[in-house]
Motif scaffolding. Structure first.
Motif, mmCIF file in Angstrom:
data_model
loop_
_atom_site.group_PDB
_atom_site.id
_atom_site.type_symbol
_atom_site.label_atom_id
_atom_site.label_comp_id
_atom_site.label_asym_id
_atom_site.label_seq_id
_atom_site.Cartn_x
_atom_site.Cartn_y
_atom_site.Cartn_z
ATOM 1 N N VAL A 71 0.849 -1.121 -0.030
ATOM 2 C CA VAL A 71 0.078 0.144 0.037
ATOM 3 C C VAL A 71 0.866 1.185 0.190
ATOM 4 C CG1 VAL A 71 -1.759 1.151 1.554
ATOM 5 C CG2 VAL A 71 -2.009 -1.339 0.981
ATOM 6 N N LEU A 72 1.785 1.322 0.733
ATOM 7 C CA LEU A 72 2.749 2.588 0.881
ATOM 8 C C LEU A 72 3.519 2.815 -0.535
ATOM 9 C CD1 LEU A 72 4.434 4.535 2.520
ATOM 10 C CD2 LEU A 72 6.402 2.838 2.707
ATOM 11 N N ILE A 73 3.974 1.655 -1.287
ATOM 12 C CA ILE A 73 4.465 1.713 -2.536
ATOM 13 C C ILE A 73 3.323 2.361 -3.503
ATOM 14 C CG2 ILE A 73 5.571 0.682 -4.476
ATOM 15 C CD1 ILE A 73 6.853 -1.420 -2.533
ATOM 16 N N VAL A 74 2.439 1.571 -3.388
ATOM 17 C CA VAL A 74 1.236 2.073 -4.533
ATOM 18 C C VAL A 74 0.779 3.593 -4.217
ATOM 19 C CG1 VAL A 74 -1.218 1.750 -5.222
ATOM 20 C CG2 VAL A 74 0.289 -0.242 -4.968
ATOM 21 N N SER A 75 0.649 3.979 -2.927
ATOM 22 C CA SER A 75 0.100 5.336 -2.776
ATOM 23 C C SER A 75 1.359 6.213 -2.853
ATOM 24 C CB SER A 75 -0.315 5.399 -1.376
ATOM 25 O OG SER A 75 0.831 5.116 -0.438
ATOM 26 N N ALA A 76 2.537 6.085 -2.646
ATOM 27 C CA ALA A 76 3.628 6.805 -3.206
ATOM 28 C C ALA A 76 3.966 7.131 -4.625
ATOM 29 C CB ALA A 76 4.944 6.465 -2.436
ATOM 30 N N THR A 77 3.712 6.227 -5.277
ATOM 31 C CA THR A 77 3.524 5.993 -6.905
ATOM 32 C C THR A 77 2.533 7.002 -7.344
ATOM 33 O OG1 THR A 77 4.467 4.065 -6.992
ATOM 34 C CG2 THR A 77 3.483 4.832 -9.016
ATOM 35 N N MET A 78 1.326 6.712 -6.813
ATOM 36 C CA MET A 78 0.179 7.360 -7.281
ATOM 37 C C MET A 78 0.307 8.998 -6.669
ATOM 38 S SD MET A 78 -2.983 4.921 -6.368
ATOM 39 C CE MET A 78 -4.184 6.157 -6.369
ATOM 40 N N ALA A 79 0.842 9.217 -5.745
ATOM 41 C CA ALA A 79 1.242 10.813 -5.246
ATOM 42 C C ALA A 79 2.188 11.234 -6.335
ATOM 43 C CB ALA A 79 1.602 10.799 -3.768
ATOM 44 N N THR A 80 2.992 10.671 -6.736
ATOM 45 C CA THR A 80 4.328 11.400 -7.527
ATOM 46 C C THR A 80 3.651 11.455 -8.816
ATOM 47 O OG1 THR A 80 5.885 9.857 -6.181
ATOM 48 C CG2 THR A 80 6.415 10.721 -8.453
ATOM 49 N N VAL A 81 2.693 10.636 -9.510
ATOM 50 C CA VAL A 81 2.267 10.955 -10.812
ATOM 51 C C VAL A 81 1.192 12.087 -10.712
ATOM 52 C CG1 VAL A 81 0.477 9.832 -12.339
ATOM 53 C CG2 VAL A 81 2.303 8.411 -11.582
ATOM 54 N N ALA A 82 0.444 11.996 -9.579
ATOM 55 C CA ALA A 82 -0.492 13.179 -9.573
ATOM 56 C C ALA A 82 0.387 14.545 -9.369
ATOM 57 C CB ALA A 82 -1.351 13.113 -8.333
ATOM 58 N N MET A 83 1.360 14.570 -8.689
ATOM 59 C CA MET A 83 2.208 15.927 -8.608
ATOM 60 C C MET A 83 2.878 16.284 -9.902
ATOM 61 S SD MET A 83 4.308 15.810 -4.768
ATOM 62 C CE MET A 83 4.770 14.111 -4.668
ATOM 63 N N LEU A 84 3.430 15.123 -10.590
ATOM 64 C CA LEU A 84 4.055 15.498 -12.004
ATOM 65 C C LEU A 84 3.028 16.017 -12.949
ATOM 66 C CD1 LEU A 84 6.605 12.755 -12.498
ATOM 67 C CD2 LEU A 84 7.181 14.818 -12.200
ATOM 68 N N GLY A 85 1.685 15.312 -12.796
ATOM 69 C CA GLY A 85 0.540 15.848 -13.641
ATOM 70 C C GLY A 85 0.254 17.422 -13.347
ATOM 71 N N GLY A 86 0.162 17.585 -12.065
ATOM 72 C CA GLY A 86 -0.057 18.953 -11.527
ATOM 73 C C GLY A 86 0.784 19.999 -12.123
ATOM 74 N N ALA A 87 2.240 19.719 -12.033
ATOM 75 C CA ALA A 87 3.162 20.406 -12.328
ATOM 76 C C ALA A 87 3.058 20.727 -13.899
ATOM 77 C CB ALA A 87 4.444 19.883 -12.013
ATOM 78 N N VAL A 88 2.836 19.587 -14.867
ATOM 79 C CA VAL A 88 2.651 19.881 -16.033
ATOM 80 C C VAL A 88 1.496 20.743 -16.543
ATOM 81 C CG1 VAL A 88 2.300 18.680 -18.302
ATOM 82 C CG2 VAL A 88 4.070 17.830 -16.748
ATOM 83 N N ALA A 89 0.690 20.527 -15.980
ATOM 84 C CA ALA A 89 -0.848 21.428 -16.149
ATOM 85 C C ALA A 89 -0.595 22.741 -15.695
ATOM 86 C CB ALA A 89 -1.838 20.738 -15.279
ATOM 87 N N LEU A 90 0.183 23.031 -14.663
ATOM 88 C CA LEU A 90 0.313 24.476 -14.184
ATOM 89 C C LEU A 90 1.416 25.032 -15.073
ATOM 90 C CD1 LEU A 90 -0.081 26.516 -11.725
ATOM 91 C CD2 LEU A 90 2.076 25.301 -10.603
#
Length: 153
Positions: A30-49
């Motif tokens: 769960v830790l690995i999956v949640s960290a991966t999802m958080a990283t993808v969400a932050m990268l997507g947010g940075a690209v969108a910004l």
């Protein structure tokens, strides 16, 4: 209000307990999956910004922060405390003056000509200053002292 929340908490308690037990059993996964999802969400947010803010122009052209042109080397820059770096003029000759005789040398003793026009004047050879001459034609830098020669060598 507390009485209305009691039946909701009572119905959620078995589900919360089962979810806690499942997370405890698979905590690393769960830790690995949640960290991966958080990283993808932050990268997507940075690209969108960045795309929303207009981070780069079309093609290789980057968008500038202003409309003023870049200064060139001939434009006077803003005043600063640094002096310009100028090229050095090259090595300076040693500062020891060449001694010039103030009186003519005495005539040679025995067999020499007394006519001043026939004798060739001999220029005195300047002796190198031991504090500035390193023997290779370059003066020592300031603060550098020459080591004495080893005796018997």
């Amino acid at each position: 209000m507390l009485a209305a929340a009691a039946p909701v908490v009572a119905s959620l308690e078995p589900r919360l307990t089962a979810t806690g037990a499942w997370l405890f059993e698979r905590r690393l996964h769960v830790l690995i999956v949640s960290a991966t999802m958080a990283t993808v969400a932050m990268l997507g947010g940075a690209v969108a910004l960045i795309s929303f803010a207009g981070g780069s122009g079309p093609g290789d052209q980057a968008s500038g922060g202003g409309t003023s042109p870049r200064p060139t080397s001939t434009d006077p820059g803003s005043p600063n405390s640094y002096a310009p770096i100028l090229p050095s003029p090259g090595p300076t000759p040693p500062s020891t003056p060449t001694p010039t005789p103030s009186t003519p040398p005495p005539p040679p003793a025995g067999g020499g000509s007394t006519d001043p026009g026939t004798d060739v004047p001999v220029e005195p050879v300047p002796t190198p200053d031991p504090t500035t001459d390193t023997g290779n034609g370059r003066p020592d830098p300031p603060g550098h002292t020459k080591k004495p020669d080893k005796p018997g060598g």
